[in-house]
Write an enzyme that holds these catalytic residues in place. Structure first.
Site, PDB file in Angstrom:
ATOM      1  N   SER A 157      48.843  49.306  51.634  1.00  0.00           N
ATOM      2  CA  SER A 157      48.275  48.246  50.803  1.00  0.00           C
ATOM      3  C   SER A 157      47.136  48.794  49.973  1.00  0.00           C
ATOM      4  O   SER A 157      46.263  49.506  50.492  1.00  0.00           O
ATOM      5  CB  SER A 157      47.766  47.100  51.682  1.00  0.00           C
ATOM      6  OG  SER A 157      46.937  46.215  50.947  1.00  0.00           O
ATOM      7  N   LYS A 158      47.121  48.466  48.694  1.00  0.00           N
ATOM      8  CA  LYS A 158      46.042  48.937  47.819  1.00  0.00           C
ATOM      9  C   LYS A 158      44.699  48.329  48.205  1.00  0.00           C
ATOM     10  O   LYS A 158      43.655  48.852  47.836  1.00  0.00           O
ATOM     11  CB  LYS A 158      46.381  48.625  46.366  1.00  0.00           C
ATOM     12  CG  LYS A 158      46.512  47.145  46.044  1.00  0.00           C
ATOM     13  CD  LYS A 158      46.910  46.930  44.598  1.00  0.00           C
ATOM     14  CE  LYS A 158      47.089  45.453  44.269  1.00  0.00           C
ATOM     15  NZ  LYS A 158      47.523  45.237  42.870  1.00  0.00           N
ATOM     16  N   ARG A 159      44.720  47.217  48.939  1.00  0.00           N
ATOM     17  CA  ARG A 159      43.467  46.586  49.371  1.00  0.00           C
ATOM     18  C   ARG A 159      42.890  47.252  50.612  1.00  0.00           C
ATOM     19  O   ARG A 159      41.721  47.073  50.915  1.00  0.00           O
ATOM     20  CB  ARG A 159      43.704  45.100  49.651  1.00  0.00           C
ATOM     21  CG  ARG A 159      44.079  44.298  48.418  1.00  0.00           C
ATOM     22  CD  ARG A 159      44.336  42.831  48.752  1.00  0.00           C
ATOM     23  NE  ARG A 159      44.661  42.062  47.560  1.00  0.00           N
ATOM     24  CZ  ARG A 159      45.872  41.966  47.039  1.00  0.00           C
ATOM     25  NH1 ARG A 159      46.870  42.600  47.609  1.00  0.00           N
ATOM     26  NH2 ARG A 159      46.100  41.254  45.956  1.00  0.00           N
TER      27      ARG A 159
END
Length: 431
Positions: free
Chosen positions: A220-222
């Protein structure tokens, strides 16, 4: 930023295009204005170029923009409606909930036979049977048609949804193989129905495994480090990144894993891709990168380090010490901390290194070695012998004796070989 998962999918597509004499098509799906900026498109192109997918290559087509095919999208919607494969609908989510009594139930087909001429447009899915998707990675996958609601293909303002636009674009661009991440598998039966409703043969499908972190969670980019550019900027070599990404879900079928692109391409087969999730192991990538760095010719290693060297640092001095650094770094950005002492007026002060090295007898070791530096020959063997002699006076072996000297010279407890570093620094600056 360009996700490493997207980079892996791009490489699989590029390998397929290269080995089959086909074309790699880059399409920018830009109809969502909030997610579309020119600089983001340039970022995609730049990231692809870094891993060897170049616009200049005869294999490369595009970039095409989805917005340029608006008329073809409208024509497809009109054809499906005219053929009875789609219909207009004015139902809201609240209408469906009121009729079914559930906020989770799909669309109930209320407008199927109302003969409306405006509203959103829904595709009429078959009521019975199954839609069979033949996938090169996942085999035969069946989707019961009665589990698919009549899905929207165009909004009330006439703009298409992704599922329809994607199919029409693939038709226009003569796409033969769709190689993409497994999260798109759920879209595939809808797209296949659209292909067939338009009287066309669907492309070959291949849904590659999702990439996960050490907790087996989807990257996940988060939460995770997923941007290809961040690895580029840290000093990973593109050839190492390509090698590693190609092995996420696919193997060479041989014991060795370090393999150049030219040797991987003829071995690559989509049928050999493992459908199970692929673990993105940054430690393993780092090890790959170290292997590739050590394999570089020295002159090329020096050139690759250039972006991490300060403008005023003497390049001839760096070239003399570079071979020692080449065997000790895993990413190019580490070169700075290994060689900065050669060019700074004073070494970097690191409190943790100082506290670790400057213990009992440290002052005496430094004083004694400083005296010997005035006359000792400036070659590694002589410098080593001199420090061994100083250490012996205080009952210390070389490993203990050189700790304070290393910190005094380089500012750190780890780095290049100490005596070669002193030789490169010179008698005057070392003292």
């Amino acid at each position: 930023m360009f996700h490493v998962g997207g980079a892996r999918s791009a490489l699989f597509n590029w390998a397929l295009a290269e080995q089959s004499g086909g074309r790699f098509v880059l399409r920018i799906e830009d109809t969502d204005a909030a997610r579309n900026r020119p600089e983001w498109t340039e970022g995609i192109i730049s990231a692809l170029a870094w891993i060897g997918i170049h616009e200049e290559s005869p294999l490369f087509e595009g970039p095409y923009f989805q917005s340029a095919y608006a008329e073809q999208h409208k024509e497809a919607v009109a054809k499906l409606a005219a053929d009875g494969r789609a219909y207009y609908c004015t139902c809201t989510r609240e209408d469906v909930k009121a009729r079914t009594g559930s906020e989770h139930q799909g669309y109930d087909g209320f407008c199927r036979d109302r003969g409306l001429t405006e509203g959103a447009v829904r595709f009429r899915t078959p009521d019975e049977g199954v839609t069979v998707v033949e996938d090169l990675v996942r085999g035969t996958v069946e989707f019961p048609n009665n589990a698919m609601e009549d899905f929207v293909i165009a909004r009330g303002d006439g703009s298409p949804l992704f599922v329809l636009a994607n199919v029409v674009d693939d038709v226009e661009m003569r796409i033969s193989h769709v190689v993409r991440a497994e999260e798109h598998l759920s879209n595939t039966p809808k797209q296949q129905l659209l292909w067939e409703a338009l009287g066309l043969t669907p492309p070959v499908w291949a849904h590659v495994p999702v990439i996960v972190n050490e907790k087996r969670q989807k990257l996940s980019k988060r939460r995770d480090k997923v941007a290809l550019e961040s690895y580029r900027d840290e000093g990973y070599l593109p050839e190492a990144m390509v090698n590693y990404l190609m092995l996420l879900g696919w193997g060479t079928g041989e014991d060795r894993e370090i393999m150049p692109w030219s040797e991987m391409v003829p071995r690559f087969r989509l049928e050999d891709v493992n459908p199970s999730s692929a673990f993105f192991d940054e430690k393993k990538l780092r090890a790959f990168n170290g292997e590739y760095i050590r394999a570089l010719p020295l002159a090329e290693f020096v050139a690759r380090c250039e972006p991490w060297l300060e403008p005023g640092w003497d390049r001839e001095t760096f070239a003399r010490i570079a071979e020692l650094a080449q065997t000790r770094i895993s990413v190019l950005s580490e070169i700075r901390d290994n060689v900065d002492f050669l060019f700074l007026d004073e070494p970097v002060f690191d409190q943790a290194s100082w506290d670790k090295a400057m213990k009992t007898s440290a002052a005496e070791i430094l004083s004694g070695y400083l005296t010997r530096l005035e006359t000792v020959a400036m070659d590694p063997d002589s410098l080593k012998t001199a420090l061994e002699e100083v250490g012996a006076e205080y009952g210390l072996k070389l490993g203990k004796a050189q700790a304070p000297v290393r910190v005094a010279i380089t500012g750190r407890t780890v780095g290049l070989p100490l005596f070669e570093s002193i030789e490169a620094l010179g008698r005057e600056r070392s003292a």
